[in-house]
Design a protein around this motif. Structure first.
Motif, short mmCIF file in Angstrom:
data_model
loop_
_atom_site.label_atom_id
_atom_site.label_comp_id
_atom_site.label_asym_id
_atom_site.label_seq_id
_atom_site.Cartn_x
_atom_site.Cartn_y
_atom_site.Cartn_z
N ARG A 88 0.88 -0.98 0.05
CA ARG A 88 0.07 0.00 0.01
C ARG A 88 0.82 1.29 0.08
O ARG A 88 1.94 1.29 0.85
CB ARG A 88 -0.90 0.09 1.25
N ASN A 111 -5.85 4.06 -2.04
CA ASN A 111 -6.95 4.27 -1.46
C ASN A 111 -8.19 4.48 -2.11
O ASN A 111 -9.19 5.04 -1.62
CB ASN A 111 -6.75 5.38 -0.54
N GLN A 137 -9.71 -0.18 -1.41
CA GLN A 137 -9.77 -0.18 -0.10
C GLN A 137 -10.65 -1.71 0.12
O GLN A 137 -10.84 -1.97 1.43
CB GLN A 137 -10.76 0.93 0.19
#
Ligand code: DUC
Ligand code: ZN
Ligand code: ZN
Length: 468
Positions: free
Chosen positions: A8, A37, A42
């Motif tokens: 991430r 994101n 997500q």
């Protein structure tokens, strides 16, 4: 879920793109990329998450030119497949293509099987093989076809080293003619070895025995001449050509002329030619022996031409020619006679960092870094897109790279099995932090978590820059 890893928040850099993206790894492959994101990423769940904030997320390096355990000059390169591939992983390289060697008078098969055996069960990262042709004859020409079928799709020939690896022009032409038909790629060590041997003999007779004379006898003109001759022979044969370890401005110029004609001619250089010079070869107290390799280091003026060639795509690949010999007991074989110094430099662990430094210094862009160190070597040697990029379906060979960390290269901290660093004391901005090989974390925040035997043999398709 249990086989999933999520990376991430990093800047994903490939040869084509840069994007702030999250990367989902599943079952050893890249499953998906999505904007950081974003609703898509997500929604991803994974057993393991790696925070890559303020880091680059780059494909694992592909080093298409290494010589683990190479027999040379009465000794062996000091890195085994185990130590050399572990060091490669430390340096952010997740694939090597090493050179199996044909012994004169023996079949290619025998040499190849010996190299399979050396590597099998020992490698920390994936590996493939090229084949060195030391004895081009009817039998080995026929065997080339079989090797191409088997995934050994490139063959190194030497215009240097008479009596060892050397091929004459007739043998070179025959091998090229064969590769024009079977799809193999000829990799050429382009130096006029017959002329060099005369100059070696004359230098030694004059009492010129220090390491620096290694550089003086292996003249730029003799690299340029051999490069020109190799290109013309490839044209006659209608074959593509890849010139290894290009070190001289005049050799780059030969490649540029050929490429301007649209010929399928490619060139590789190595970090030692970009960062070191004849100044190192001239270091006193026999220290210059640490820098003896062939082609030799050149006066530093040549470096600008190499960087230019890398920017203009007259040179396409940076590999290491990693071929380490310890100073004590190995390089020392040539005290009093530079021609007895085993040829080769360590570097498999340093390539990605040195080239990142080149980004910092403004020689190349970030994407070009990945292109010359990952994507193009993968394409050149038939490994793309499995290797060399971060894209859905690719092997999850991924490096989390900290572009701001500072490090100093040194024998005290490197992992190669050699008793000196060719880059001792050199400051580098940037450092490998975490490395995944087919989804397995093999370096975890600068701890080795891999194992010998994780790396697997990887057969290759033919060169992906050619129309078949
Ligand atoms: N050059 C080296 O420096 N070492 C091994 C073989 C070669 O061509
Ligand atoms: Zn070579
Ligand atoms: Zn080599």
């Amino acid at each position: 879920m249990s086989n999933r890893t999520l990376i991430r928040g990093g800047l994903v850099v490939t040869a084509a793109d840069e994007m702030h993206a999250d990367v989902l790894v599943e079952d050893g492959r890249i499953a998906a990329l999505a904007a950081h994101n974003s609703p898509v990423s997500q929604g991803w769940t994974a057993a393991r998450a790696i925070d890559a904030t303020n880091r680059y997320v780059i494909p694992g390096g592909v080093d298409a030119h290494t010589h683990m355990e190479l027999p040379f000059g009465g000794t062996f390169a000091s890195d085994s497949f185990e130590t050399g591939t572990r060091a490669a992983a430390w340096g952010g390289t997740t694939t090597i293509v090493d050179f199996a060697v044909q012994t004169v008078g023996r079949a290619l098969r025998e040499g190849l099987d010996a190299w399979y055996a050396k590597a099998d069960g020992n490698c920390a990262i994936d590996y493939g093989f090229h084949m060195i042709l030391s004895d081009v004859n009817e039998q080995s020409l026929k065997e080339m076809d079989l090797l191409v079928e088997e995934g050994i799709t490139s063959f190194k020939l030497f215009m240097a080293y008479p009596g060892v690896f050397y091929s004459d022009d007739g043998q070179i032409l025959r091998a090229m003619q064969r590769s024009a038909v079977n799809g193999g790629l000829i990799m050429m060590h382009a130096e006029n070895g017959i002329a060099i041997d005369v100059l070696v003999e004359q230098a030694l007779a004059r009492g010129e025995t220090d390491p620096r004379y290694h550089g003086e006898v292996r003249k730029v003109l003799l690299e340029a001449e051999a490069t020109h001759r190799a290109i013309q022979l490839a044209r006659v044969a209608g074959a593509p050509l890849y010139v290894v370890h290009v070190s001289a401005e005049e050799a780059v110029a030969e490649l540029a002329v050929a490429r301007d004609k649209g010929l399928p001619v490619f060139g590789e250089t190595c970090p030692q030619y970009l960062f070191l010079s004849t100044d190192n070869l001239a270091e006193p107290d026999f220290e210059g022996a640490k820098y003896v390799c062939s082609t030799p280091l050149r006066p530093r003026e040549h470096q600008a031409a190499l960087w230019r060639g890398l920017r203009s795509n007259d040179l396409q690949v940076v590999s290491t020619d990693h071929c380490p010999f310890c100073f004590t007991g190995q390089k020392e074989l040539g005290r009093g006679d530079f021609s007895k110094i085993p040829n080769g430099l360590p570097g498999v662990e340093n390539r990605m960092d040195l080239l990142h430094q080149a980004v910092v210094d403004g020689h190349i862009t970030r994407r070009r870094w990945i292109e010359i160190a990952c994507a193009t070597p993968a394409r050149m040697f038939g490994l793309y897109p499995k290797k060399g990029t971060i894209a859905p379906g690719a092997d999850a060979d991924v490096v989390i790279y900290d572009p701001h960390a500072e490090q100093t290269l040194s024998v005290r901290t490197h992992h190669m099995n050699v008793d000196y660093s060719a880059y001792e004391g050199r400051r580098i901005t940037g450092r490998v932090e975490t490395v995944l090989s087919r989804g397995e974390v093999v370096i975890d925040q600068r701890t080795f978590t891999g194992r010998a035997g994780h790396g697997v043999y990887t057969p290759r398709s033919t060169c992906q820059y050619l129309d078949h």
